[in-house]
Design an enzyme around this catalytic site. Structure first.
Site, mmCIF file in Angstrom:
data_model
loop_
_atom_site.group_PDB
_atom_site.id
_atom_site.type_symbol
_atom_site.label_atom_id
_atom_site.label_comp_id
_atom_site.label_asym_id
_atom_site.label_seq_id
_atom_site.Cartn_x
_atom_site.Cartn_y
_atom_site.Cartn_z
ATOM 1 N N VAL A 1 0.608 -0.997 -0.039
ATOM 2 C CA VAL A 1 -0.103 0.252 0.231
ATOM 3 C C VAL A 1 0.840 1.075 0.358
ATOM 4 O O VAL A 1 0.397 2.378 -0.197
ATOM 5 C CB VAL A 1 -0.736 0.113 0.769
ATOM 6 C CG1 VAL A 1 -2.111 -1.207 0.916
ATOM 7 C CG2 VAL A 1 -0.524 0.237 3.221
ATOM 8 N N ASN B 1 -7.588 -1.884 5.540
ATOM 9 C CA ASN B 1 -6.966 -2.446 6.955
ATOM 10 C C ASN B 1 -5.609 -2.817 7.152
ATOM 11 O O ASN B 1 -5.081 -2.574 8.566
ATOM 12 C CB ASN B 1 -6.967 -3.943 6.991
ATOM 13 C CG ASN B 1 -6.705 -4.562 8.268
ATOM 14 O OD1 ASN B 1 -7.350 -4.779 9.486
ATOM 15 N ND2 ASN B 1 -6.285 -5.769 7.972
ATOM 16 N N TYR C 1 1.648 6.754 16.408
ATOM 17 C CA TYR C 1 1.067 5.329 16.198
ATOM 18 C C TYR C 1 -0.800 6.569 16.350
ATOM 19 O O TYR C 1 -1.857 6.346 15.135
ATOM 20 C CB TYR C 1 0.347 4.080 16.559
ATOM 21 C CG TYR C 1 -0.337 3.381 16.370
ATOM 22 C CD1 TYR C 1 -0.328 2.557 15.573
ATOM 23 C CD2 TYR C 1 -1.293 3.226 17.239
ATOM 24 C CE1 TYR C 1 -1.445 1.577 14.894
ATOM 25 C CE2 TYR C 1 -2.111 2.004 16.977
ATOM 26 C CZ TYR C 1 -2.549 1.302 15.850
ATOM 27 O OH TYR C 1 -3.600 0.446 15.662
ATOM 28 N N LYS D 1 -3.955 6.940 12.932
ATOM 29 C CA LYS D 1 -4.824 6.385 13.126
ATOM 30 C C LYS D 1 -5.918 7.747 13.903
ATOM 31 O O LYS D 1 -7.603 8.218 13.144
ATOM 32 C CB LYS D 1 -5.383 6.042 14.457
ATOM 33 C CG LYS D 1 -4.103 4.143 14.133
ATOM 34 C CD LYS D 1 -5.213 3.466 12.647
ATOM 35 C CE LYS D 1 -4.218 2.284 12.490
ATOM 36 N NZ LYS D 1 -5.213 1.709 11.457
ATOM 37 N N ALA E 1 -6.520 -5.938 20.266
ATOM 38 C CA ALA E 1 -7.057 -6.831 19.772
ATOM 39 C C ALA E 1 -5.860 -7.668 19.283
ATOM 40 O O ALA E 1 -4.290 -8.314 19.411
ATOM 41 C CB ALA E 1 -7.538 -6.685 18.221
ATOM 42 N N THR F 1 -4.496 -10.834 17.991
ATOM 43 C CA THR F 1 -3.229 -11.058 16.673
ATOM 44 C C THR F 1 -2.296 -10.958 16.958
ATOM 45 O O THR F 1 -1.388 -10.771 17.929
ATOM 46 C CB THR F 1 -3.648 -9.565 15.826
ATOM 47 O OG1 THR F 1 -3.065 -8.626 16.046
ATOM 48 C CG2 THR F 1 -5.210 -8.719 15.992
HETATM 49 N N1 LIG Z 1 -4.426 -5.447 16.793
HETATM 50 C C1 LIG Z 1 -4.853 -4.953 18.237
HETATM 51 O O1 LIG Z 1 -4.620 -4.669 19.207
HETATM 52 C C2 LIG Z 1 -5.174 -3.226 16.456
HETATM 53 C C3 LIG Z 1 -6.308 -2.779 17.475
HETATM 54 C C4 LIG Z 1 -6.588 -1.565 17.089
HETATM 55 C C5 LIG Z 1 -5.907 -1.444 15.831
HETATM 56 N N2 LIG Z 1 -5.595 -2.166 14.455
HETATM 57 C C6 LIG Z 1 -5.756 -2.040 13.397
HETATM 58 O O2 LIG Z 1 -6.246 -3.417 12.840
HETATM 59 C C7 LIG Z 1 -5.084 -3.919 11.425
HETATM 60 C C8 LIG Z 1 -4.720 -5.049 11.204
HETATM 61 O O3 LIG Z 1 -3.735 -4.896 12.284
HETATM 62 P P1 LIG Z 1 -3.351 -6.121 13.027
HETATM 63 O O4 LIG Z 1 -3.458 -6.380 14.588
HETATM 64 O O5 LIG Z 1 -4.562 -7.948 12.010
HETATM 65 O O6 LIG Z 1 -1.906 -6.706 12.574
HETATM 66 P P2 LIG Z 1 -1.412 -7.746 12.235
HETATM 67 O O7 LIG Z 1 0.063 -7.788 11.631
HETATM 68 O O8 LIG Z 1 -1.682 -9.142 12.306
HETATM 69 O O9 LIG Z 1 -1.273 -7.547 10.327
HETATM 70 C C9 LIG Z 1 -1.069 -6.880 9.311
HETATM 71 C C10 LIG Z 1 -1.179 -7.277 8.251
HETATM 72 O O10 LIG Z 1 -0.716 -5.292 7.124
HETATM 73 C C11 LIG Z 1 0.235 -6.700 6.526
HETATM 74 N N3 LIG Z 1 0.808 -5.010 5.788
HETATM 75 C C12 LIG Z 1 1.737 -4.172 6.393
HETATM 76 N N4 LIG Z 1 2.564 -3.334 5.541
HETATM 77 C C13 LIG Z 1 1.727 -3.745 4.185
HETATM 78 C C14 LIG Z 1 1.671 -2.542 3.500
HETATM 79 N N5 LIG Z 1 2.587 -1.420 3.081
HETATM 80 N N6 LIG Z 1 0.921 -3.325 2.143
HETATM 81 C C15 LIG Z 1 0.099 -4.358 1.964
HETATM 82 N N7 LIG Z 1 0.018 -5.213 3.397
HETATM 83 C C16 LIG Z 1 0.768 -4.777 4.364
HETATM 84 C C17 LIG Z 1 1.352 -7.283 6.838
HETATM 85 O O11 LIG Z 1 1.434 -7.910 5.685
HETATM 86 C C18 LIG Z 1 0.281 -8.159 7.664
HETATM 87 O O12 LIG Z 1 -0.867 -9.216 6.971
HETATM 88 C C19 LIG Z 1 -3.975 -2.460 11.282
HETATM 89 O O13 LIG Z 1 -3.823 -1.262 10.207
HETATM 90 C C20 LIG Z 1 -4.060 -1.758 13.054
HETATM 91 O O14 LIG Z 1 -3.598 -0.219 13.098
HETATM 92 C C21 LIG Z 1 -5.047 -3.487 15.384
#
Ligand SMILES: NC(=O)c1ccc[n+]([C@@H]2O[C@H](COP(=O)([O-])OP(=O)(O)OC[C@H]3O[C@@H](n4cnc5c(N)ncnc54)[C@H](O)[C@@H]3O)[C@@H](O)[C@H]2O)c1
Length: 244
Positions: free
Chosen positions: A49, A75, A140, A144, A173, A175
């Site tokens: 992205v 996402n 961060y 957001k 979350a 993950t």
């Molecule tokens: N996990 C949490 O606690 C949490 C809380 C609030 C928000 N979020 C948001 O949720 C979203 C997903 O988070 P997650 O916890 O599933 O993370 P994760 O690290 O498990 O997954 C993120 C995915 O994004 C992909 N990615 C990263 N950079 C990229 C790029 N330049 N182009 C394409 N793909 C790319 C990665 O390869 C990965 O598959 C994020 O936007 C994060 O900010 C997560």
């Protein structure tokens, strides 16, 4: 019949965590879904992205494969820690490039296709960090917060074109992302307990719970919901419970 039958979705960051749960949830309900990710997955489309050409190519590939595009879930995101003093300009630009401009590039490439859809929706993934001040998360949170503001602006720009834009704000979350964060902590178990205690419902949010909210906002049944930010955070943003 699923409510997403006949609809096509692209989910960035669909290879892991919340994105993978969104891909699965949309497929279960009948959508044809492509995971757009730097990590290759089965039935996915490789996309970075931060690279406009890669994003355009990936969106074209989805449209060629499925014959259109109705739903975009922005996402993909990366984390950053520290106060405003801790990260240099290069790090600020690197994180904003993924978390904010990534959504801009994907939405920009998708819009011409979404305009042709009968049920177009964009869902952006924000964070509790957009709506609450968390320590050690200056960069961060800024990324957001920008996503939350961008969501409202996009919702206003595109509502009359038949494209709804909304946002989910997950709390912490469970993950691989949080797994990596815990692995780096001095005492991972204590860190996990502290994160769980921070949420009024006493546990981490599951990726499936976030996916469920995304499904709601993306659904052709949610046609009066636009410009919304839906918290999926166990009450962390809005509730004030007495300590146990
Ligand atoms: N996990 C949490 O606690 C949490 C809380 C609030 C928000 N979020 C948001 O949720 C979203 C997903 O988070 P997650 O916890 O599933 O993370 P994760 O690290 O498990 O997954 C993120 C995915 O994004 C992909 N990615 C990263 N950079 C990229 C790029 N330049 N182009 C394409 N793909 C790319 C990665 O390869 C990965 O598959 C994020 O936007 C994060 O900010 C997560």
């Amino acid at each position: 019949m699923g409510e997403f039958d006949g609809l096509v979705a692209a989910v960035t960051g669909g290879a892991s965590g919340i994105g993978a749960a969104i891909v699965a949830a949309l497929r279960e309900r009948g959508a044809r879904v492509a995971a757009l990710d730097v990590t290759e997955v089965e039935d996915g489309v490789r996309a970075d992205v931060t690279d406009d050409a890669s994003v355009r190519q990936a969106i074209s590939a989805v449209v060629d494969r499925f014959g259109g595009l109705d739903i975009v879930v922005n996402n993909a995101g990366i984390g950053a820690q520290g106060t405003v003093a801790d990260n240099d300009d290069a790090e600020w630009l690197r994180v904003l490039d993924v978390n904010l401009l990534g959504m801009v590039r994907v939405s920009r490439a998708a819009l011409p296709h979404l305009r042709r859809s009968r049920a177009a929706a964009i869902v952006n993934v924000g964070s509790i960090a957009a709506t609450a001040g968390l320590p050690q998360r200056a960069l961060y949170s800024a990324s957001k917060g920008a996503v939350a503001a961008l969501t409202r602006a996009m919702a206003a720009d595109h509502l009359r074109e038949g494209i709804r834009v909304n946002c989910v704000h997950p709390g912490t979350a469970d993950t691989p992302w949080i797994g990596r964060l815990l692995d780096r902590a001095e005492d991972p178990e204590a860190e996990r307990a502290a994160l769980e205690a921070r949420q009024p419902h006493g546990r981490l949010v599951s990726p499936q719970e976030v996916a469920h909210a995304v499904v709601y906002l993306a659904s052709p049944l949610a046609t009066s919901t636009a410009g919304a930010g839906l918290a999926v955070d166990g009450g962390m943003q809005d509730l004030r419970l007495r300590p146990r």
